[in-house]
Design a protein around this motif. Structure first.
Motif, PDB file in Angstrom:
ATOM      1  N   TYR A  33       0.914  -1.165  -0.159  1.00  0.00           N
ATOM      2  CA  TYR A  33       0.047  -0.143  -0.040  1.00  0.00           C
ATOM      3  C   TYR A  33       0.930   1.203  -0.096  1.00  0.00           C
ATOM      4  CZ  TYR A  33      -3.757   2.904   0.978  1.00  0.00           C
ATOM      5  OH  TYR A  33      -4.857   4.105   0.757  1.00  0.00           O
ATOM      6  N   ARG A  34       2.035   1.304   0.925  1.00  0.00           N
ATOM      7  CA  ARG A  34       2.773   2.577   0.838  1.00  0.00           C
ATOM      8  C   ARG A  34       3.524   2.562  -0.344  1.00  0.00           C
ATOM      9  NH1 ARG A  34       3.537   0.367   6.542  1.00  0.00           N
ATOM     10  NH2 ARG A  34       2.524   1.912   7.996  1.00  0.00           N
ATOM     11  N   TYR A  35       3.989   1.537  -0.998  1.00  0.00           N
ATOM     12  CA  TYR A  35       4.796   1.514  -2.344  1.00  0.00           C
ATOM     13  C   TYR A  35       3.778   2.073  -3.447  1.00  0.00           C
ATOM     14  CZ  TYR A  35       8.791  -0.941  -0.545  1.00  0.00           C
ATOM     15  OH  TYR A  35      10.075  -1.416  -0.057  1.00  0.00           O
ATOM     16  N   ASN A  36       2.545   1.426  -3.302  1.00  0.00           N
ATOM     17  CA  ASN A  36       1.511   2.088  -4.283  1.00  0.00           C
ATOM     18  C   ASN A  36       1.347   3.808  -4.119  1.00  0.00           C
ATOM     19  OD1 ASN A  36      -0.848   1.848  -6.316  1.00  0.00           O
ATOM     20  ND2 ASN A  36      -1.556   2.939  -4.640  1.00  0.00           N
ATOM     21  N   LEU A  37       1.417   4.346  -2.881  1.00  0.00           N
ATOM     22  CA  LEU A  37       1.353   5.557  -2.678  1.00  0.00           C
ATOM     23  C   LEU A  37       2.320   6.501  -3.168  1.00  0.00           C
ATOM     24  CD1 LEU A  37       0.009   5.959   0.794  1.00  0.00           C
ATOM     25  CD2 LEU A  37      -1.169   6.426  -1.298  1.00  0.00           C
ATOM     26  N   GLN A  38       3.532   5.719  -2.922  1.00  0.00           N
ATOM     27  CA  GLN A  38       4.798   6.138  -3.451  1.00  0.00           C
ATOM     28  C   GLN A  38       5.103   6.262  -5.087  1.00  0.00           C
ATOM     29  OE1 GLN A  38       8.165   4.495  -2.184  1.00  0.00           O
ATOM     30  NE2 GLN A  38      10.008   5.992  -3.066  1.00  0.00           N
ATOM     31  N   LEU A  39       4.457   5.153  -5.628  1.00  0.00           N
ATOM     32  CA  LEU A  39       4.433   5.142  -7.077  1.00  0.00           C
ATOM     33  C   LEU A  39       3.674   6.185  -7.678  1.00  0.00           C
ATOM     34  CD1 LEU A  39       5.495   3.690  -9.600  1.00  0.00           C
ATOM     35  CD2 LEU A  39       3.497   2.045  -9.317  1.00  0.00           C
ATOM     36  N   SER A  40       2.294   6.179  -6.924  1.00  0.00           N
ATOM     37  CA  SER A  40       1.345   7.371  -7.417  1.00  0.00           C
ATOM     38  C   SER A  40       1.788   8.579  -7.533  1.00  0.00           C
ATOM     39  CB  SER A  40       0.193   7.274  -6.516  1.00  0.00           C
ATOM     40  OG  SER A  40      -0.556   6.159  -6.913  1.00  0.00           O
ATOM     41  N   GLN A  41       2.769   9.063  -6.235  1.00  0.00           N
ATOM     42  CA  GLN A  41       3.376  10.252  -6.272  1.00  0.00           C
ATOM     43  C   GLN A  41       4.291  10.754  -7.269  1.00  0.00           C
ATOM     44  OE1 GLN A  41       4.940   9.949  -2.190  1.00  0.00           O
ATOM     45  NE2 GLN A  41       2.996  10.616  -1.271  1.00  0.00           N
ATOM     46  N   GLU A  42       5.121   9.610  -7.546  1.00  0.00           N
ATOM     47  CA  GLU A  42       6.302   9.659  -8.635  1.00  0.00           C
ATOM     48  C   GLU A  42       5.541   9.840 -10.024  1.00  0.00           C
ATOM     49  OE1 GLU A  42       9.749   9.455  -8.406  1.00  0.00           O
ATOM     50  OE2 GLU A  42       9.748   9.039  -6.369  1.00  0.00           O
ATOM     51  N   ALA A  43       4.438   9.078 -10.238  1.00  0.00           N
ATOM     52  CA  ALA A  43       3.845   9.220 -11.513  1.00  0.00           C
ATOM     53  C   ALA A  43       2.930  10.796 -11.528  1.00  0.00           C
ATOM     54  CB  ALA A  43       2.907   8.074 -11.836  1.00  0.00           C
ATOM     55  N   PHE A  44       2.403  11.064 -10.634  1.00  0.00           N
ATOM     56  CA  PHE A  44       1.889  12.401 -10.620  1.00  0.00           C
ATOM     57  C   PHE A  44       2.863  13.514 -10.881  1.00  0.00           C
ATOM     58  CE2 PHE A  44      -1.009  15.792  -9.572  1.00  0.00           C
ATOM     59  CZ  PHE A  44      -2.150  15.458  -9.895  1.00  0.00           C
ATOM     60  N   THR A  45       3.773  13.436 -10.114  1.00  0.00           N
ATOM     61  CA  THR A  45       4.819  14.431 -10.520  1.00  0.00           C
ATOM     62  C   THR A  45       5.273  14.429 -12.043  1.00  0.00           C
ATOM     63  OG1 THR A  45       5.969  14.237  -8.236  1.00  0.00           O
ATOM     64  CG2 THR A  45       7.324  15.219 -10.025  1.00  0.00           C
ATOM     65  N   ILE A  46       5.724  13.236 -12.479  1.00  0.00           N
ATOM     66  CA  ILE A  46       6.055  13.392 -13.803  1.00  0.00           C
ATOM     67  C   ILE A  46       4.935  13.704 -14.790  1.00  0.00           C
ATOM     68  CG2 ILE A  46       6.608  11.794 -15.999  1.00  0.00           C
ATOM     69  CD1 ILE A  46       8.051  10.107 -13.750  1.00  0.00           C
ATOM     70  N   ILE A  47       3.801  13.397 -14.539  1.00  0.00           N
ATOM     71  CA  ILE A  47       2.616  13.622 -15.423  1.00  0.00           C
ATOM     72  C   ILE A  47       2.401  15.506 -15.291  1.00  0.00           C
ATOM     73  CG2 ILE A  47      -0.150  13.987 -15.720  1.00  0.00           C
ATOM     74  CD1 ILE A  47       0.010  10.922 -14.785  1.00  0.00           C
ATOM     75  N   SER A  48       2.713  16.075 -14.060  1.00  0.00           N
ATOM     76  CA  SER A  48       2.563  17.403 -13.788  1.00  0.00           C
ATOM     77  C   SER A  48       3.439  18.044 -14.760  1.00  0.00           C
ATOM     78  CB  SER A  48       2.562  17.594 -12.369  1.00  0.00           C
ATOM     79  OG  SER A  48       1.777  17.243 -11.568  1.00  0.00           O
ATOM     80  N   CYS A  49       4.846  17.856 -14.822  1.00  0.00           N
ATOM     81  CA  CYS A  49       5.925  18.214 -15.505  1.00  0.00           C
ATOM     82  C   CYS A  49       5.436  18.160 -17.158  1.00  0.00           C
ATOM     83  CB  CYS A  49       7.338  17.675 -15.258  1.00  0.00           C
ATOM     84  SG  CYS A  49       7.795  17.881 -13.724  1.00  0.00           S
ATOM     85  N   PHE A  50       4.995  17.006 -17.292  1.00  0.00           N
ATOM     86  CA  PHE A  50       4.706  16.701 -18.763  1.00  0.00           C
ATOM     87  C   PHE A  50       3.513  17.528 -19.138  1.00  0.00           C
ATOM     88  CE2 PHE A  50       1.496  14.745 -21.768  1.00  0.00           C
ATOM     89  CZ  PHE A  50       2.357  14.799 -22.891  1.00  0.00           C
ATOM     90  N   GLU A  51       2.351  17.742 -18.451  1.00  0.00           N
ATOM     91  CA  GLU A  51       1.275  18.932 -18.759  1.00  0.00           C
ATOM     92  C   GLU A  51       1.742  20.129 -18.634  1.00  0.00           C
ATOM     93  OE1 GLU A  51      -2.952  19.947 -16.551  1.00  0.00           O
ATOM     94  OE2 GLU A  51      -1.697  18.467 -15.777  1.00  0.00           O
ATOM     95  N   ILE A  52       2.500  20.431 -17.919  1.00  0.00           N
ATOM     96  CA  ILE A  52       3.010  21.814 -18.081  1.00  0.00           C
ATOM     97  C   ILE A  52       4.001  22.244 -19.457  1.00  0.00           C
ATOM     98  CG2 ILE A  52       4.732  23.626 -17.103  1.00  0.00           C
ATOM     99  CD1 ILE A  52       3.836  22.616 -14.216  1.00  0.00           C
ATOM    100  N   ALA A  53       4.876  21.337 -19.831  1.00  0.00           N
ATOM    101  CA  ALA A  53       5.452  21.237 -20.954  1.00  0.00           C
ATOM    102  C   ALA A  53       4.560  21.573 -22.111  1.00  0.00           C
ATOM    103  CB  ALA A  53       6.436  20.400 -21.178  1.00  0.00           C
ATOM    104  N   LEU A  54       3.534  20.537 -22.056  1.00  0.00           N
ATOM    105  CA  LEU A  54       2.584  20.408 -23.228  1.00  0.00           C
ATOM    106  C   LEU A  54       1.859  21.792 -23.394  1.00  0.00           C
ATOM    107  CD1 LEU A  54       1.028  18.575 -25.292  1.00  0.00           C
ATOM    108  CD2 LEU A  54      -0.473  18.055 -23.416  1.00  0.00           C
ATOM    109  N   ARG A  55       1.213  22.137 -22.280  1.00  0.00           N
ATOM    110  CA  ARG A  55       0.418  23.337 -22.701  1.00  0.00           C
ATOM    111  C   ARG A  55       1.182  24.489 -22.808  1.00  0.00           C
ATOM    112  NH1 ARG A  55      -0.954  24.272 -16.014  1.00  0.00           N
ATOM    113  NH2 ARG A  55       0.772  26.096 -15.654  1.00  0.00           N
ATOM    114  N   ASN A  56       2.435  24.590 -22.542  1.00  0.00           N
ATOM    115  CA  ASN A  56       3.309  25.902 -22.636  1.00  0.00           C
ATOM    116  C   ASN A  56       3.745  25.669 -24.183  1.00  0.00           C
ATOM    117  OD1 ASN A  56       3.110  27.053 -20.271  1.00  0.00           O
ATOM    118  ND2 ASN A  56       5.312  26.205 -19.509  1.00  0.00           N
TER     119      ASN A  56
END
Length: 231
Positions: A33-56
């Motif tokens: 469960y804790r690893y899943n939370l960590q994986l979700s955090q990691e993935a969300f960070t990468i998606i956030s960076c991608f989203e900003i790069a895409l919209r810009n």
């Protein structure tokens, strides 16, 4: 924390899938469960960076062709999205714009930041792609060439962004990303496939994702830890 207390906080229904996946090993279930939370955090960070790069990149491209206030202009009378064929995009932009205007804080950059991932995704759907001048594929200068088997066109980009958007929503709604589909089976194939999609789109955009995500990207490491918990 003992499992009984952990389960009481997280709920038996939520933890049951983790417990089954770990063959009833409560300690492993909590670790997963804790690893899943960590994986979700990691993935969300990468998606956030991608989203900003895409919209810009989208904003730079459309500002050059439609003007620096293209978002606000697109929903004005006679604007490119002020018709029934693009009502979803019109509603989303209008809602964000009206909130900023009513609070007296409007600026193009704030409106850009206020829009959700779905708005950028739908700019690659057939209607919106055409309305914006059929030029948005230019933000992917390194895009693969189409073949008879695969057309790397705006529809392809839309579908790839749609999958990334679905992952983003899964994480935002606290759904696990460490299982095989909806089954209680440990599997990181899904998250790794989506991770690779983002890496490919970064590359097509000409973004050095390794440099951009330095110190932030531990997806493969966390996936390896999760896979070590397989029975």
């Amino acid at each position: 924390m003992i499992y009984k207390n952990f389960e009481k906080i997280m709920s038996q229904k939520r933890m049951n899938r983790y417990l089954v996946a770990c063959n009833g090993d409560t300690r492993k279930a909590m670790t997963l469960y804790r690893y899943n939370l960590q994986l979700s955090q990691e993935a969300f960070t990468i998606i956030s960076c991608f989203e900003i790069a895409l919209r810009n990149a989208i904003d730079e491209n459309l500002s050059a062709s439609l003007g620096t206030e293209w978002l606000k202009d697109s929903i004005s009378s006679g604007g490119i999205f002020s018709n029934l064929t693009s009502d979803r995009t019109f509603v989303n932009i209008s809602h964000a714009y009206n909130k900023l205007r009513s609070s007296g804080t409007y600026s193009h950059s704030k409106l850009l930041a206020a829009l959700e991932f779905g708005v950028w995704k739908y700019l690659f759907s057939s209607v919106q792609f055409r309305l914006t001048g059929s030029r948005l594929l230019r933000i992917f200068p390194n895009k693969a060439r189409s073949t008879p088997e695969i057309q790397y066109n705006h529809s392809y980009i839309f579908n790839e962004l749609d999958k990334i958007n679905m992952l983003r929503n899964r994480i935002a709604h606290h759904e696990p990303v460490c299982f095989y589909l909806q089954e209680p089976v440990i599997d990181t194939t899904y998250i790794l496939n989506e991770y690779q999609k983002i890496q490919t789109l970064f590359m097509w955009m000409g973004v050095d994702s390794r440099a951009l995500l330095y110190g932030l990207d531990h997806i493969q490491l966390v996936c390896a830890r999760i896979n070590e918990l397989k029975p």
